[in-house]
Design a protein around this motif. Structure first.
Motif, mmCIF file in Angstrom:
data_model
loop_
_atom_site.group_PDB
_atom_site.id
_atom_site.type_symbol
_atom_site.label_atom_id
_atom_site.label_comp_id
_atom_site.label_asym_id
_atom_site.label_seq_id
_atom_site.Cartn_x
_atom_site.Cartn_y
_atom_site.Cartn_z
ATOM 1 N N ILE A 91 -14.057 -4.199 68.191
ATOM 2 C CA ILE A 91 -14.012 -5.461 67.488
ATOM 3 C C ILE A 91 -13.607 -5.306 66.084
ATOM 4 C CG2 ILE A 91 -15.473 -7.491 66.770
ATOM 5 C CD1 ILE A 91 -16.582 -7.609 69.737
ATOM 6 N N SER A 92 -14.463 -4.182 65.570
ATOM 7 C CA SER A 92 -14.385 -3.768 64.049
ATOM 8 C C SER A 92 -12.965 -3.495 63.833
ATOM 9 C CB SER A 92 -15.559 -2.715 63.694
ATOM 10 O OG SER A 92 -14.986 -1.412 64.318
ATOM 11 N N ARG A 93 -12.383 -2.582 64.646
ATOM 12 C CA ARG A 93 -11.080 -2.137 64.347
ATOM 13 C C ARG A 93 -10.030 -3.352 64.642
ATOM 14 N NH1 ARG A 93 -9.678 3.270 64.727
ATOM 15 N NH2 ARG A 93 -7.807 2.460 63.970
ATOM 16 N N TYR A 94 -9.855 -4.124 65.783
ATOM 17 C CA TYR A 94 -8.935 -5.062 65.951
ATOM 18 C C TYR A 94 -9.022 -6.383 65.117
ATOM 19 C CZ TYR A 94 -6.714 -2.512 69.534
ATOM 20 O OH TYR A 94 -6.062 -1.456 70.364
ATOM 21 N N LYS A 95 -10.380 -6.715 64.852
ATOM 22 C CA LYS A 95 -10.684 -8.045 64.124
ATOM 23 C C LYS A 95 -11.278 -7.819 62.433
ATOM 24 C CE LYS A 95 -10.486 -11.255 65.956
ATOM 25 N NZ LYS A 95 -9.203 -12.436 66.030
#
Length: 398
Positions: free
Chosen positions: A244-248
């Motif tokens: 989630i941290s990488r994609y969003k």
């Protein structure tokens, strides 16, 4: 007069160990899906309806356990109250997002009133549970949940990992109080055939023979097994938060990666408590390498570099083969083929999870995450069986 029968800290049987584990896990799973639901509402990952349904359905798991111990009527009443809690939580988020202060206050009032009602019902059903203790537990759990909501509202994720750790640690405390009360209730009268059937129904791993009930380990050993059993669940959970941290761009990527590596640190520490010097740096490096390869895969997918993604995938499966071989070599109660197949399945699912973040297929993404959690629970159960047998066979003291 009620005579209490507490867990013997120096002799906890396999069935008691699993009662403790299941009681902790059911609250942990509720917290995991609560967080997933909040992420859907505030960050748009997964549709609100599908995540609310999954959170709502977690109530049925409490109902299944309670119906075995306290009967259908109590189960239906408690499940209804837990469903009402979930609805009030949904209404709280809706009111907050709409800027409806009156709606927020009414929802909070409903949530705290619901906590009091659940506490009262549990204390009525079981003389070994205290109403004020349960009320404090439910109100504390609610405060932790509100902390999560506030971090999503403000966008301040600096303490998010620590806050979630506090919540999950608290679910262990809830589970322990929950398990002790059920155990005391079941053992208040001499163990009868129907009581044994309840023990087996609450145990996710089948009993091979009744004599297994007489084997036991210490509470320290139970906690060590629990930590190792939950490794798979923790790995899946924090890997998702890293995705989630990488994609969003939600949360501090470095902090979440550090928390993910901490999962491996704790795993290695617990393995060494049981297996000693057999747990080499070479093996732990395999697990750290797994995380590095997942990161490489994510980066390659984001950058649309098919060659690097393919190589990272190949190395992940190679890493899994090496890990399975090592684990089977140190514990004869773990099967290499079974471990390898489970690791392969986890890798496939994680790759699919990452891909759906990339493509924005969030409903499918949630389905994959649900399967990963189920897989993690099953793997943990199998891992625990092998650990229990190993400790018994070696007569280990931790």
């Amino acid at each position: 007069m009620i005579i209490r029968k507490l867990f013997n800290e120096q002799c906890i049987t396999f069935s008691q160990m699993n009662l403790i584990y299941n009681s902790r896990f059911i609250w942990r799973a509720l917290s995991t899906w609560t967080r997933a639901y909040l992420i859907s509402r505030y960050l748009g990952i997964g549709t609100e309806e599908s995540l609310f349904t999954r959170l709502y359905n977690e109530s049925s798991k409490f109902g299944d356990m309670f119906s075995l111990v306290f009967g259908e009527r109590f189960s239906e009443n408690f499940t209804w109250l837990l469903n009402e809690y979930t609805i009030a939580l949904r209404d709280l988020v809706s009111a907050q997002k709409e800027g409806n202060t009156d709606g927020v206050n009414k929802s909070l009032e409903r949530l705290y009133s619901n906590a009091a009602e659940r506490a009262r019902l549990l204390a009525q059903a079981n003389p070994f549970w205290d109403e004020s203790t349960w009320r404090n537990i439910f109100e504390t759990y609610l405060r932790f949940t509100i902390e999560m909501i506030n971090s999503f509202i403000t966008g301040d994720y600096s303490n998010d990992a620590e806050a979630y750790d506090r919540l999950t640690a608290f679910t262990n405390n809830i589970g322990d109080y929950f398990a002790q009360g059920i155990y005391e209730f079941l053992t208040y009268t001499p163990l009868k055939t129907e009581n044994l059937q309840v023990h087996e129904a609450l145990n996710p791993i089948s009993f091979n023979k009744i004599s297994d009930l007489r084997q036991c380990i210490t509470r320290n050993q139970v906690d060590a097994i629990y930590s190792l059993r939950m490794f798979w669940f923790e790995l899946a959970t924090w890997t998702r938060y890293y995705l989630i941290s990488r994609y969003k761009g939600i949360g501090n990527e470095d902090i979440i990666l550090a928390r993910l590596n901490k999962v491996v640190d704790e795993y290695g520490t617990m393995l060494r408590r049981i297996f000693g010097d057999q747990i080499t740096e070479e093996y732990l490096n395999l697990i750290y390498t797994h995380i590095k390869l997942i990161i490489s895969l994510i980066t390659a997918q984001i950058e649309r570099n098919a060659d690097i993604a393919a190589e990272a995938t190949r190395l992940l499966y190679q890493n899994a083969e090496q890990s399975a071989s090592f684990l089977a070599s140190i514990n004869p109660f773990w099967d290499k083929t079974t471990l390898r197949d489970r690791l392969y399945s986890y890798i496939r699912s994680t790759i699919n999870e990452s891909t759906t973040f990339l493509t924005g297929e969030y409903d499918r993404n949630i389905d994959i995450f649900a399967r990963i959690l189920t897989h993690a629970e099953n793997t943990g159960n199998e891992f625990a069986m092998g650990l229990f047998n190993y400790i018994i066979s070696k007569k280990l003291n931790l």
